[in-house]
Design a protein around this motif. Structure first.
Motif, PDB file in Angstrom:
ATOM      1  N   PHE A 161       0.775  -1.309   0.150  1.00  0.00           N
ATOM      2  CA  PHE A 161      -0.020   0.093  -0.001  1.00  0.00           C
ATOM      3  C   PHE A 161       1.053   1.277  -0.034  1.00  0.00           C
ATOM      4  CE2 PHE A 161      -2.670  -2.964   2.422  1.00  0.00           C
ATOM      5  CZ  PHE A 161      -3.898  -3.089   1.580  1.00  0.00           C
ATOM      6  N   THR A 162       0.090   2.400  -0.441  1.00  0.00           N
ATOM      7  CA  THR A 162       0.853   3.567  -0.441  1.00  0.00           C
ATOM      8  C   THR A 162      -0.106   4.669   0.137  1.00  0.00           C
ATOM      9  OG1 THR A 162       2.261   3.375  -2.293  1.00  0.00           O
ATOM     10  CG2 THR A 162       1.850   5.500  -1.768  1.00  0.00           C
ATOM     11  N   ARG A 163       0.296   5.470   1.370  1.00  0.00           N
ATOM     12  CA  ARG A 163      -0.639   6.303   1.723  1.00  0.00           C
ATOM     13  C   ARG A 163      -0.553   7.618   0.960  1.00  0.00           C
ATOM     14  NH1 ARG A 163      -0.299   9.259   7.938  1.00  0.00           N
ATOM     15  NH2 ARG A 163      -2.007  10.690   7.216  1.00  0.00           N
ATOM     16  N   ARG A 216      -8.417  10.447  13.681  1.00  0.00           N
ATOM     17  CA  ARG A 216      -7.027  10.125  14.161  1.00  0.00           C
ATOM     18  C   ARG A 216      -6.325   9.176  13.028  1.00  0.00           C
ATOM     19  NH1 ARG A 216      -3.251   9.570  17.889  1.00  0.00           N
ATOM     20  NH2 ARG A 216      -2.065   7.723  17.966  1.00  0.00           N
ATOM     21  N   ASP A 217      -6.873   8.387  12.608  1.00  0.00           N
ATOM     22  CA  ASP A 217      -6.485   7.356  11.520  1.00  0.00           C
ATOM     23  C   ASP A 217      -6.978   7.877  10.056  1.00  0.00           C
ATOM     24  OD1 ASP A 217      -4.925   6.332  13.495  1.00  0.00           O
ATOM     25  OD2 ASP A 217      -6.128   4.648  13.867  1.00  0.00           O
ATOM     26  N   TYR A 218      -7.462   8.761   9.983  1.00  0.00           N
ATOM     27  CA  TYR A 218      -7.869   9.379   8.573  1.00  0.00           C
ATOM     28  C   TYR A 218      -6.756   9.408   7.374  1.00  0.00           C
ATOM     29  CZ  TYR A 218     -10.204  12.245   4.997  1.00  0.00           C
ATOM     30  OH  TYR A 218     -10.733  12.886   3.679  1.00  0.00           O
ATOM     31  N   PRO A 244     -10.629  -5.676  12.729  1.00  0.00           N
ATOM     32  CA  PRO A 244      -9.618  -4.952  11.703  1.00  0.00           C
ATOM     33  C   PRO A 244      -8.179  -5.750  12.308  1.00  0.00           C
ATOM     34  CG  PRO A 244     -10.021  -3.585  13.739  1.00  0.00           C
ATOM     35  CD  PRO A 244     -11.239  -4.701  13.813  1.00  0.00           C
ATOM     36  N   GLU A 245      -7.442  -5.801  11.430  1.00  0.00           N
ATOM     37  CA  GLU A 245      -5.911  -5.952  11.389  1.00  0.00           C
ATOM     38  C   GLU A 245      -5.003  -5.045  11.280  1.00  0.00           C
ATOM     39  OE1 GLU A 245      -4.576  -8.698  12.648  1.00  0.00           O
ATOM     40  OE2 GLU A 245      -6.025 -10.474  12.548  1.00  0.00           O
ATOM     41  N   GLU A 246      -4.118  -4.380  12.227  1.00  0.00           N
ATOM     42  CA  GLU A 246      -3.346  -3.421  12.064  1.00  0.00           C
ATOM     43  C   GLU A 246      -1.866  -3.823  11.621  1.00  0.00           C
ATOM     44  OE1 GLU A 246      -3.456  -0.759  15.187  1.00  0.00           O
ATOM     45  OE2 GLU A 246      -5.618  -0.319  15.012  1.00  0.00           O
ATOM     46  N   LEU A 287      -3.051   1.434   8.989  1.00  0.00           N
ATOM     47  CA  LEU A 287      -4.225   0.984   8.162  1.00  0.00           C
ATOM     48  C   LEU A 287      -4.938  -0.147   8.852  1.00  0.00           C
ATOM     49  CD1 LEU A 287      -1.836   1.825   6.181  1.00  0.00           C
ATOM     50  CD2 LEU A 287      -3.181   0.623   4.662  1.00  0.00           C
ATOM     51  N   HIS A 288      -6.559   0.045   9.005  1.00  0.00           N
ATOM     52  CA  HIS A 288      -7.220  -0.721   9.841  1.00  0.00           C
ATOM     53  C   HIS A 288      -7.830  -1.649   8.880  1.00  0.00           C
ATOM     54  CE1 HIS A 288      -7.226   1.473  13.615  1.00  0.00           C
ATOM     55  NE2 HIS A 288      -7.029   2.450  12.800  1.00  0.00           N
ATOM     56  N   LEU A 289      -7.333  -2.939   8.349  1.00  0.00           N
ATOM     57  CA  LEU A 289      -7.586  -3.865   7.308  1.00  0.00           C
ATOM     58  C   LEU A 289      -8.633  -4.713   7.771  1.00  0.00           C
ATOM     59  CD1 LEU A 289      -4.107  -4.493   6.128  1.00  0.00           C
ATOM     60  CD2 LEU A 289      -5.822  -3.130   4.764  1.00  0.00           C
ATOM     61  N   TYR A 290      -9.474  -5.066   6.700  1.00  0.00           N
ATOM     62  CA  TYR A 290     -10.675  -6.101   6.725  1.00  0.00           C
ATOM     63  C   TYR A 290     -10.765  -6.746   5.332  1.00  0.00           C
ATOM     64  CZ  TYR A 290     -12.567  -3.163  10.572  1.00  0.00           C
ATOM     65  OH  TYR A 290     -12.828  -2.411  11.516  1.00  0.00           O
ATOM     66  N   LEU A 291     -11.365  -8.116   5.503  1.00  0.00           N
ATOM     67  CA  LEU A 291     -11.743  -8.709   4.041  1.00  0.00           C
ATOM     68  C   LEU A 291     -13.086  -8.409   3.727  1.00  0.00           C
ATOM     69  CD1 LEU A 291     -10.454 -12.109   5.051  1.00  0.00           C
ATOM     70  CD2 LEU A 291      -9.273 -10.544   3.635  1.00  0.00           C
ATOM     71  N   HIS A 292     -13.530  -8.462   2.458  1.00  0.00           N
ATOM     72  CA  HIS A 292     -14.510  -8.231   2.040  1.00  0.00           C
ATOM     73  C   HIS A 292     -15.074  -9.539   0.945  1.00  0.00           C
ATOM     74  CE1 HIS A 292     -13.660  -7.032  -2.152  1.00  0.00           C
ATOM     75  NE2 HIS A 292     -12.946  -6.252  -1.700  1.00  0.00           N
TER      76      HIS A 292
END
Length: 306
Positions: free
Chosen positions: A216-218, A291-293, A251-253, A230-235
């Protein structure tokens, strides 16, 4: 940190170095390597963005301690500590897989045993610019190699997202061009996602997956400059939904980035299994509040097999 603050800090460091009679090199820690090859540094307790690097600083990684030449525009000169080498194991493996090499050299008076051999009508050799010999065999017709044996390890697969986007208030967000997480203005939390169709499961079919990594790139211009997770999820979607984006298993950080930073995270084994089987189809991000926007691009998945 703004460019003006960074400039002022650089000038202060240069002045302190000149008046103090000391050397002109200071040490700093790399916070992130950016998408343009520059680095974000923690120097003197301040975050300095997009610092240029000398060519001698190879294999740049977050967490490196580096020697910095201070000034109005600081420059990273080299990495402190042992040189890890220009290539890591994964890079060597990829080069080896792509290289043309002589597997074995044998000879005899009869035709070779086995299938797939091509008879050379002429053999040519030349010396390349690096002084090494190049061998070329002219053949009457090309014989395709046999199917890959079951004992061979398949090459790694790299899967790019076919689509991506953000959702807000239960619908696609027309004002967000990239996946985003959190809320900066009070308009509601955003959730972003990357979609791969069925490409991930297709690439894994019939193979044993050893590892999945995502890069990823911020993006710049969203949220605070400091490092945030990054607060990661699956879909479970193969493409963007018209209504709310449902997310799960998070989430997984796994990764934190400062603005402009690029990083790679290894997905958990349970996520790897779900993506490989097609139970889950893609990745998402979601956060609450400012905060994590952030806005994020990338989402390329590298799959390694065993």
């Amino acid at each position: 940190m703004s460019s003006e603050v960074a400039r002022q800090l650089g000038e202060d460091l240069a002045l302190a170095s000149a008046t103090g009679g000391g050397g002109t090199i200071v040490s700093a820690q790399v916070v992130d390597v950016t998408d343009t090859g520059t680095v974000n540094l923690m120097l003197g307790g301040a975050l300095i963005l997009d610092v240029q690097c000398a060519d001698s600083y190879r294999g740049r990684q977050a967490g490196d301690w580096v020697a910095v030449r201070p000034g109005a525009r600081p420059v990273v000169m080299w990495r402190l500590g042992e040189d890890p080498g220009a290539l890591d194991e994964d890079a060597v493996r990829e080069i080896a897989l792509d290289a043309q090499a002589v597997r074995a050299a044998t000879w005899g008076t009869g035709a070779p045993a086995g299938t797939g051999w091509m008879q050379a009508t002429a053999v040519f050799v030349r010396r390349a610019a690096d002084g090494k010999a190049e061998l070329y065999a002219q053949v009457g017709s090309v014989v395709e190699p046999p199917e890959e044996s079951t004992g061979a390890v398949p090459r790694p697969a790299t899967i790019s997202a076919t689509e991506s986007g953000s959702w807000r208030s239960g619908r696609p967000d027309d004002y967000a061009s990239y996946p985003m997480q959190g809320d900066w203005t009070g308009g509601g939390n955003r959730r972003g996602a990357w979609f791969y169709g069925t490409k991930v499961a297709d690439a894994c079919q019939g193979k044993t997956v050893a590892k999945m990594q995502v890069t990823f790139t911020r993006r710049r211009g969203s949220g605070a400059n400091a490092k945030r997770p990054l607060h990661l999820y699956l879909h479970t979607y193969t493409g963007p939904p018209s209504g709310q984006l449902g997310i799960s298993h998070g989430p997984e950080e796994l990764l934190s980035l400062s603005v402009g930073g690029t990083g790679t995270a290894t997905l958990p084994a349970t996520w790897r299994d779900r993506l490989a089987s097609g139970t889950s189809r893609g990745l998402a991000i979601y956060a609450n509040g400012s905060r994590d926007y952030m806005a994020v691009s990338g989402g390329t998945i590298k799959i390694t097999f065993s």
